[in-house]
Design an enzyme around this catalytic site. Sequence first.
Site, PDB file in Angstrom:
ATOM      1  N   LYS A  51       0.848  -1.211   0.000  1.00  0.00           N
ATOM      2  CA  LYS A  51       0.000   0.000   0.000  1.00  0.00           C
ATOM      3  C   LYS A  51       0.876   1.252   0.000  1.00  0.00           C
ATOM      4  CE  LYS A  51      -3.823  -2.412   2.255  1.00  0.00           C
ATOM      5  NZ  LYS A  51      -4.577  -2.708   3.483  1.00  0.00           N
ATOM      6  N   GLN A  95      -4.636  -1.536   9.701  1.00  0.00           N
ATOM      7  CA  GLN A  95      -4.518  -2.860   9.094  1.00  0.00           C
ATOM      8  C   GLN A  95      -5.091  -3.909  10.045  1.00  0.00           C
ATOM      9  OE1 GLN A  95      -3.554  -3.337   5.957  1.00  0.00           O
ATOM     10  NE2 GLN A  95      -3.837  -5.553   6.073  1.00  0.00           N
ATOM     11  N   ASP A 118     -11.065   2.907   4.188  1.00  0.00           N
ATOM     12  CA  ASP A 118     -11.351   1.471   4.119  1.00  0.00           C
ATOM     13  C   ASP A 118     -12.861   1.209   4.103  1.00  0.00           C
ATOM     14  OD1 ASP A 118      -9.363  -0.421   3.842  1.00  0.00           O
ATOM     15  OD2 ASP A 118      -8.770  -0.373   5.963  1.00  0.00           O
TER      16      ASP A 118
HETATM   17  N1  GUN Z   1      -6.802  -6.874   6.290  1.00  0.00           N
HETATM   18  C1  GUN Z   1      -7.102  -7.630   5.212  1.00  0.00           C
HETATM   19  N2  GUN Z   1      -7.646  -6.858   4.249  1.00  0.00           N
HETATM   20  C2  GUN Z   1      -7.680  -5.602   4.722  1.00  0.00           C
HETATM   21  C3  GUN Z   1      -8.125  -4.365   4.187  1.00  0.00           C
HETATM   22  O1  GUN Z   1      -8.623  -4.258   3.055  1.00  0.00           O
HETATM   23  N3  GUN Z   1      -7.989  -3.288   4.992  1.00  0.00           N
HETATM   24  C4  GUN Z   1      -7.471  -3.386   6.236  1.00  0.00           C
HETATM   25  N4  GUN Z   1      -7.390  -2.279   6.959  1.00  0.00           N
HETATM   26  N5  GUN Z   1      -7.052  -4.507   6.760  1.00  0.00           N
HETATM   27  C5  GUN Z   1      -7.155  -5.609   6.001  1.00  0.00           C
END
Ligand code: GUN
Length: 281
Positions: A51, A95, A118
Amino acid sequence: MTILDGKSLSSKIKENVKKDVENLQKNNITPGLAVVLVGSDPASSTYVNMKSRACKEAGIYSIVHEMPETISQENILEIIEMMNKNPNIDGILVQLPLPKQIDATAILEAIDPNKDVDGFHPYNVGRVVAGLDSFIPATPYGVMELLKEYNIDPKGKNVCVVGASDIVGKPMATLMLNANATVDICHIYTDNLKAHTLNADIVCVGVGKVNLITADMVKNDVVIVDIGVSRLENGKLVGDVDFENVKEKCSYITPSPGGVGPMTIAMLLKNTVKSARNRKC
Ligand code: GUN
């Protein structure tokens, strides 16, 4: 059989995001994303690195707050409060999963809904369900964009979503419903998964179980969207679908990796630019 090529579409989207960022920068606006990473789960670290790198490539400012596994909930809340107040930050992403001692709901609810790129804050979850403008969770958002790119319209189709997580399955099912599909949502307590998948024109599966979907479980000309990612003992990454055998019966199928994964990152960048525009334009 046609491959739904998420790698290629995500590159196009990221190029467009980069152009959007360049245009915003002409008005001295730089979108900013703050990522909170708790602990040292290798998969989470990999996702966060990907990311960050994607932000950098698109010209988006990004900062990662790395915290030890043993961190207290208060400390995480303090960081979120700081990021809520920071005018340079347009998006805040925690995350997941978080360590057991942390109440993930409390953390997600502390994020300013206007910075919730998100789309996990209950405010944005509700807005997506109501079909209102919102931050759409990146993975299911990416799936919908991928289908659109190949002119696959879920309207009137039987869609089977396998997996009912807050991150993937539930928002996936909601977006499909909003797109006028007839939706089955299957999960670990589903009695006869095959009965549901066999009835589906589109199967979206994201549970992290290798070979969960086999060729006998799907009908001819099905569209398969594989959102799962697992690492085999030999280090190879695979999805939830027995790709080699299932692909023979499909009209369209995503590979995993290389299908939905890259789309997730592209949509996160798109959401971050959307937030910068909402807040600063
Ligand atoms: N853990 C697995 N997929 C995601 C996601 O799309 N966003 C976040 N914040 N954590 C994750």
